[in-house]
Write an enzyme that holds these catalytic residues in place. Sequence first.
Site, PDB file in Angstrom:
ATOM      1  N   HIS A   1      -5.511  -5.302  10.602  1.00 55.41           N
ATOM      2  CA  HIS A   1      -5.044  -3.915  10.572  1.00 55.41           C
ATOM      3  C   HIS A   1      -3.802  -3.776  11.449  1.00 55.41           C
ATOM      4  CE1 HIS A   1      -9.531  -2.778   9.736  1.00 55.41           C
ATOM      5  NE2 HIS A   1      -8.928  -3.301   8.675  1.00 55.41           N
TER       6      HIS A   1
ATOM      7  N   SER B   1       0.817  -1.213   0.000  1.00 57.19           N
ATOM      8  CA  SER B   1       0.000   0.000   0.000  1.00 57.19           C
ATOM      9  C   SER B   1       0.846   1.256   0.000  1.00 57.19           C
ATOM     10  CB  SER B   1      -0.935  -0.012   1.212  1.00 57.19           C
ATOM     11  OG  SER B   1      -1.866  -1.071   1.102  1.00 57.19           O
ATOM     12  N   ALA B   2       1.943   1.279   0.747  1.00 53.03           N
ATOM     13  CA  ALA B   2       2.837   2.441   0.737  1.00 53.03           C
ATOM     14  C   ALA B   2       3.912   2.311  -0.333  1.00 53.03           C
ATOM     15  CB  ALA B   2       3.479   2.619   2.113  1.00 53.03           C
TER      16      ALA B   2
ATOM     17  N   GLU C   1       9.595  -6.815  -4.645  1.00 52.59           N
ATOM     18  CA  GLU C   1       8.367  -7.435  -4.132  1.00 52.59           C
ATOM     19  C   GLU C   1       8.550  -8.947  -4.084  1.00 52.59           C
ATOM     20  OE1 GLU C   1       5.101  -8.896  -2.748  1.00 52.59           O
ATOM     21  OE2 GLU C   1       5.463  -6.735  -2.687  1.00 52.59           O
ATOM     22  N   ALA C   2       8.319  -9.524  -2.919  1.00 52.38           N
ATOM     23  CA  ALA C   2       8.543 -10.959  -2.747  1.00 52.38           C
ATOM     24  C   ALA C   2       7.519 -11.805  -3.484  1.00 52.38           C
ATOM     25  CB  ALA C   2       8.534 -11.314  -1.261  1.00 52.38           C
TER      26      ALA C   2
END
Length: 537
Positions: free
Chosen positions: A471, A16-17, A37-38
């Site tokens: 969250h 998201s970030a 990115e894994a």
Amino acid sequence: MAADATWDYIIVGAGSAGCVLANRLTENGRYRVLLLEAGPKDSSFWIPMPVGFYKLLTSKTYNWGFVTEPEEGTGNRPIATPRGKTLGGSSAINGVLYVRGQPLDYDTWSQLGNRGWSYESVLPYFRKSETYTNGGDDSRGTDGPLGVTETTERHELLDAFVDAAEARGYPRNADYNNGDQEGFGYYQLTARGGRRVSTAKAFLHPVKTRANLTIETGAFATGLLFDGARAVGVSYTVDGQKREARAGREVILAAGAVQSPQLLELSGIGAPEVLKRQGIEVRHALPGVGENYRDHYGTRMRWRVTKPITLNELTRGPNLVREVIRWGLTGQGVLGYGAGIIFGFVKTRPELETPDVQFHLAHASYADAATRKLEKEPGMTLAVCPLRSESKGSIHIKSADPSVQPSIRGNFLSDPVDVAAIVEGMKIGRQIAEAAPLDPYRAFEMTPGPNCASDADFEAYARQTGQTLYHIVGTAKMGPVTDGQAVVDDRLRVHGVPGLRVVDASIMPTLVSGNTNAAAIMIGEKGSAMILEDARA
């Protein structure tokens, strides 16, 4: 500056970030950026479909599949804690709900010593990221990459629930994201035309051909590289092959609130006792790494419904075929729903200034929260969740092997404030469900059921059946150096480690009042702006 650097910035994690960072840091063309990115590319059929989160939350391909350690306070159950493992991260597998939180949340961050993080200071970054298609006031964005829209599909049972809330004295709210959260209505979604808008869709795919941006998927970060005290790069593997990349300016961890602290600890940054226990040399003592873990813990109440008008029936057999065709052709229909359809933000005590409990209502019900298999008979479900959890846990490595998942201890409902909020929230939920506008629809309460009557009964039910809302925040807490638990400063630089920042939900010092994806995107926007400012300094 690293003399042998290939990149100016390396971003670990395209979530998201991370996707926001990749877009903004390459915008002016001056800086070379590597995004690691894994997970695989975001090519699943289920990702564009908002209701596809039902499948994605249990996917072994697109979800890390984390679980909490069993704890006595929540029935000794391992609790699923999904995290996205693809371009877009958790924004690619979540329930697409867009909730900024309350001004109080960010003003609290500022009061804790984090300059520039008040609501007034962060609001421009919320506005910058979004295009809110329903209009709204000047608090909303109109030309950002992220599509945000109100749930378009209405339903008689859902409308009746909002009527029931109003009958109990709770207001309707046309826009809970403009700074005034209290009330009931339909959730806003990170969607456009009935299709999910992940941060990869909004921020990354439109710029993926920029000459100064390189995106590597399947790139699993295993540790940080250093030149003395300074972070200068990242070690990672692709298809089992070891690689290294070096950054001339900064390494930016955006791996999320589980894996950013994990990478710090694997690299020797953290509490000495945690590192030594796993045989890791202490490079920099920072006791707050992995501490201050907070999450939204909620429970679900279910009612049997008198009419066959719920998703339990609308997603079976020929009905499902019709809905798939309808969504494919028009973007309309039940497949465009998010994880919650009706929102509610309420105060459980009259002396509170702002709501402390959030509701998610859907005209659907399932007996097993793990499998999410819908029941055959019509039903509705109300999730009840305290907004600002005071219960704090931890996330720490339990091995020096990067492939071993860390130990996640939620410590849920350990604070009496959270217990009181969830109990009172369940009582309010029952009162709304028993109001007259729902009389034509309500058959009976299935869970917790009429035998749940006392506060002790409600608490026991919440402890035995509750789940997190996924969250996860706080494990690389932002705060001044005088705060012994702070990991990053108010410019998101890791205390005592030059060349290293954390820019994701792990920096939140406290939980925001609602779903955390909107705040994580804002952190990506504000973090990008600060990095660019510091580069020019």
